[in-house]
Design an enzyme around this catalytic site. Structure first.
Site, PDB file in Angstrom:
ATOM      1  N   TYR A   1      21.352  -3.048 105.005  1.00 22.67           N
ATOM      2  CA  TYR A   1      22.740  -2.434 105.420  1.00 22.67           C
ATOM      3  C   TYR A   1      23.381  -1.726 104.423  1.00 22.67           C
ATOM      4  O   TYR A   1      23.094  -2.021 103.207  1.00 22.67           O
ATOM      5  CB  TYR A   1      23.427  -3.701 106.095  1.00 22.67           C
ATOM      6  CG  TYR A   1      24.366  -3.384 107.290  1.00 22.67           C
ATOM      7  CD1 TYR A   1      23.766  -3.415 108.548  1.00 22.67           C
ATOM      8  CD2 TYR A   1      25.599  -3.083 107.264  1.00 22.67           C
ATOM      9  CE1 TYR A   1      24.493  -2.901 109.801  1.00 22.67           C
ATOM     10  CE2 TYR A   1      26.233  -2.433 108.336  1.00 22.67           C
ATOM     11  CZ  TYR A   1      25.628  -2.418 109.414  1.00 22.67           C
ATOM     12  OH  TYR A   1      26.480  -2.221 110.790  1.00 22.67           O
TER      13      TYR A   1
ATOM     14  N   GLY B   1      24.559  -3.686 114.363  1.00 22.17           N
ATOM     15  CA  GLY B   1      25.630  -2.655 114.048  1.00 22.17           C
ATOM     16  C   GLY B   1      26.671  -2.673 115.208  1.00 22.17           C
ATOM     17  O   GLY B   1      27.994  -2.408 114.969  1.00 22.17           O
TER      18      GLY B   1
ATOM     19  N   HIS C   1      22.788  -1.066 117.147  1.00 26.19           N
ATOM     20  CA  HIS C   1      22.028   0.507 116.694  1.00 26.19           C
ATOM     21  C   HIS C   1      20.689   0.674 117.674  1.00 26.19           C
ATOM     22  O   HIS C   1      20.159  -0.207 117.827  1.00 26.19           O
ATOM     23  CB  HIS C   1      21.687   0.536 115.277  1.00 26.19           C
ATOM     24  CG  HIS C   1      21.497   1.714 114.637  1.00 26.19           C
ATOM     25  ND1 HIS C   1      20.796   3.012 115.242  1.00 26.19           N
ATOM     26  CD2 HIS C   1      22.208   2.492 113.767  1.00 26.19           C
ATOM     27  CE1 HIS C   1      20.625   3.901 114.642  1.00 26.19           C
ATOM     28  NE2 HIS C   1      21.417   3.797 113.621  1.00 26.19           N
TER      29      HIS C   1
HETATM   30  C1  LCV Z   1      16.875   0.612 121.206  1.00 27.10           C
HETATM   31  C2  LCV Z   1      17.104  -1.292 122.975  1.00 27.10           C
HETATM   32  C3  LCV Z   1      17.676  -2.036 122.026  1.00 27.10           C
HETATM   33  C4  LCV Z   1      18.534  -1.506 120.771  1.00 27.10           C
HETATM   34  N1  LCV Z   1      17.700  -0.391 120.587  1.00 27.10           N
HETATM   35  O1  LCV Z   1      16.947  -7.040 127.762  1.00 27.10           O
HETATM   36  O2  LCV Z   1      22.344  -4.404 112.183  1.00 27.10           O
HETATM   37  S1  LCV Z   1      21.161  -3.630 111.870  1.00 27.10           S
HETATM   38  O3  LCV Z   1      20.775  -3.338 110.395  1.00 27.10           O
HETATM   39  O4  LCV Z   1      20.030  -4.746 112.275  1.00 27.10           O
HETATM   40  C5  LCV Z   1      21.026  -2.427 112.770  1.00 27.10           C
HETATM   41  C6  LCV Z   1      20.088  -1.272 112.169  1.00 27.10           C
HETATM   42  C7  LCV Z   1      21.040  -2.519 114.342  1.00 27.10           C
HETATM   43  O5  LCV Z   1      21.983  -2.666 114.949  1.00 27.10           O
HETATM   44  O6  LCV Z   1      19.690  -2.998 114.952  1.00 27.10           O
HETATM   45  C8  LCV Z   1      19.534  -3.360 116.269  1.00 27.10           C
HETATM   46  C9  LCV Z   1      19.861  -4.805 116.151  1.00 27.10           C
HETATM   47  N2  LCV Z   1      19.724  -5.212 117.471  1.00 27.10           N
HETATM   48  C10 LCV Z   1      18.900  -6.227 117.739  1.00 27.10           C
HETATM   49  O7  LCV Z   1      18.162  -6.687 117.073  1.00 27.10           O
HETATM   50  C11 LCV Z   1      18.948  -6.617 119.321  1.00 27.10           C
HETATM   51  C12 LCV Z   1      17.723  -6.130 119.878  1.00 27.10           C
HETATM   52  N3  LCV Z   1      17.530  -6.387 121.422  1.00 27.10           N
HETATM   53  C13 LCV Z   1      17.295  -7.699 121.841  1.00 27.10           C
HETATM   54  O8  LCV Z   1      17.241  -8.342 120.929  1.00 27.10           O
HETATM   55  C14 LCV Z   1      17.303  -7.806 123.379  1.00 27.10           C
HETATM   56  O9  LCV Z   1      17.252  -6.466 123.818  1.00 27.10           O
HETATM   57  C15 LCV Z   1      18.594  -8.394 123.968  1.00 27.10           C
HETATM   58  C16 LCV Z   1      18.486 -10.025 123.368  1.00 27.10           C
HETATM   59  C17 LCV Z   1      19.787  -7.652 123.273  1.00 27.10           C
HETATM   60  C18 LCV Z   1      18.808  -8.399 125.481  1.00 27.10           C
HETATM   61  O10 LCV Z   1      17.605  -8.769 126.000  1.00 27.10           O
HETATM   62  P1  LCV Z   1      17.145  -8.520 127.422  1.00 27.10           P
HETATM   63  O11 LCV Z   1      15.975  -9.234 127.658  1.00 27.10           O
HETATM   64  O12 LCV Z   1      18.384  -8.635 128.333  1.00 27.10           O
HETATM   65  P2  LCV Z   1      15.707  -6.238 127.170  1.00 27.10           P
HETATM   66  O13 LCV Z   1      15.160  -6.815 125.623  1.00 27.10           O
HETATM   67  O14 LCV Z   1      14.499  -6.250 127.902  1.00 27.10           O
HETATM   68  O15 LCV Z   1      16.222  -4.698 126.806  1.00 27.10           O
HETATM   69  C19 LCV Z   1      16.293  -4.025 127.812  1.00 27.10           C
HETATM   70  C20 LCV Z   1      15.975  -2.471 127.320  1.00 27.10           C
HETATM   71  O16 LCV Z   1      16.726  -2.005 126.225  1.00 27.10           O
HETATM   72  C21 LCV Z   1      16.099  -1.727 125.485  1.00 27.10           C
HETATM   73  C22 LCV Z   1      14.777  -2.550 125.218  1.00 27.10           C
HETATM   74  O17 LCV Z   1      13.764  -2.170 124.692  1.00 27.10           O
HETATM   75  C23 LCV Z   1      14.449  -2.494 126.560  1.00 27.10           C
HETATM   76  O18 LCV Z   1      13.926  -1.198 127.062  1.00 27.10           O
HETATM   77  P3  LCV Z   1      12.518  -0.942 127.879  1.00 27.10           P
HETATM   78  O19 LCV Z   1      13.074  -1.351 129.313  1.00 27.10           O
HETATM   79  O20 LCV Z   1      12.472   0.346 127.764  1.00 27.10           O
HETATM   80  O21 LCV Z   1      11.524  -1.999 127.208  1.00 27.10           O
HETATM   81  N4  LCV Z   1      16.920  -2.379 124.178  1.00 27.10           N
HETATM   82  C24 LCV Z   1      17.260  -3.445 123.707  1.00 27.10           C
HETATM   83  N5  LCV Z   1      18.125  -3.365 122.490  1.00 27.10           N
HETATM   84  N6  LCV Z   1      19.090  -2.069 120.093  1.00 27.10           N
HETATM   85  N7  LCV Z   1      16.569  -0.248 122.705  1.00 27.10           N
END
Ligand code: LCV
Length: 266
Positions: A145, A115, A71
């Protein structure tokens, strides 16, 4: 990239014979499931249905490290409102996949988060490369959730495995997912596309009406969990406590501030 700059399509689509393919194409946001991205996937599914596509392949680009980051956290409401209500785009996408009148195959490489795990588990078949992982993350963000989402997860694995996934929010490997029957096949990345196309072609050669009705029967039977109105209302009341909590706010702020959350239990 300028955040306000108009952005091209967030998915690529193509139809080969009776096989439709949707490729998530927003890597800079790790294919986070924003409303915009979801609207494009749902639109593609509607077009495929209009063209009597008999199998859909839902994938990201080859070699991605992240299939989808789940999400779009920036679109989660800040407290006081159900973050995963009926009209949330993620809920809409899960229903669109479940109700699509032909099999949807998830072709996975890289991490599947939050999600996006529910989206993948709502697909009819899951074929993943060894590098794929599955992380169910509500507890990581302090999100409650929703009931139908938990049922999607329950239909994907045993209760004990699901509890481990939701309580730890840690990624589960494709190898373990295959061993547990959560995915249909784990296939080396260099062979996965041909493997998925072969399965898709097998399905295309069978009777589409029979397949469509069996898919709908299985959807109805898998969703046939009696929950009384009283129990449903109790669950919604419990969920409200969570999304009204300081911890929900802290989970989202911590994500936005790129720091580890400190949950107080309030
Ligand atoms: C917005 C993002 C996101 C993102 N949203 O790259 O299931 S529930 O209840 O939790 C539900 C509500 C849900 O699905 O919530 C989201 C759950 N997802 C996560 O917890 C994963 C969050 N993301 C991460 O942990 C990392 O981004 C991963 C491990 C996926 C990838 O890491 P990596 O180092 O390759 P970055 O984190 O640098 O992300 C690149 C850009 O994408 C945005 C993040 O904020 C960053 O943006 P900026 O360059 O502007 O900083 N991004 C990543 N995930 N879910 N934005």
């Amino acid at each position: 990239m300028d955040a306000d700059a108009p952005r091209g399509p967030l998915v690529e689509t193509k139809i080969d014979g009776s096989i439709g393919t949707i490729v998530l194409d927003n890597q800079e946001r790790r294919n986070a499931l924003s409303k915009m991205l979801i609207d494009e996937i749902v639109k593609a599914l509607a077009q495929f249905e209009g063209q009597q596509v008999r199998v859909v392949i839902l994938r990201a680009h080859s070699g991605v490290k992240v299939w989808s980051a789940g999400h779009d956290v920036s679109e989660l409401p800040e407290g006081g409102r159900d973050p995963l209500g009926w009209d949330d785009p993620l809920r809409y996408l899960v229903r669109a996949i479940e109700e699509f009148p032909a099999p949807v195959i998830a072709l996975l490489e890289g991490g599947v988060w939050g999600g996006a795990c529910e989206v993948v588990f709502a697909c009819d078949l899951i074929i993943a490369s060894p590098a794929a992982t599955f992380a169910v993350t509500p507890a990581r963000l302090g999100v409650p959730y929703n009931v139908s989402g938990m049922l999607t997860f329950m239909n994907a694995c045993t209760l004990r495995i699901l509890k481990e996934m939701v309580f730890t929010a840690k990624p589960l490997s494709a190898e373990r997912a295959e061993r547990l029957g959560i995915i249909n096949h784990m296939v080396p990345a260099e062979k996965i596309e041909a493997f998925v196309l072969e399965i898709a072609q097998d399905i295309v050669e069978n009777a589409p009406l029979s397949i469509s009705v069996m898919k709908e029967q299985l959807r109805m039977l898998a969703g046939a969990h009696p929950m009384s109105p009283r129990r449903f209302e109790r669950v919604q009341g419990l969920r409200r406590i969570v999304y009204d909590s300081d911890d929900y706010e802290e989970g989202i702020q911590a994500f936005k501030q790129k720091r580890k959350p400190r949950f107080s239990g309030h």
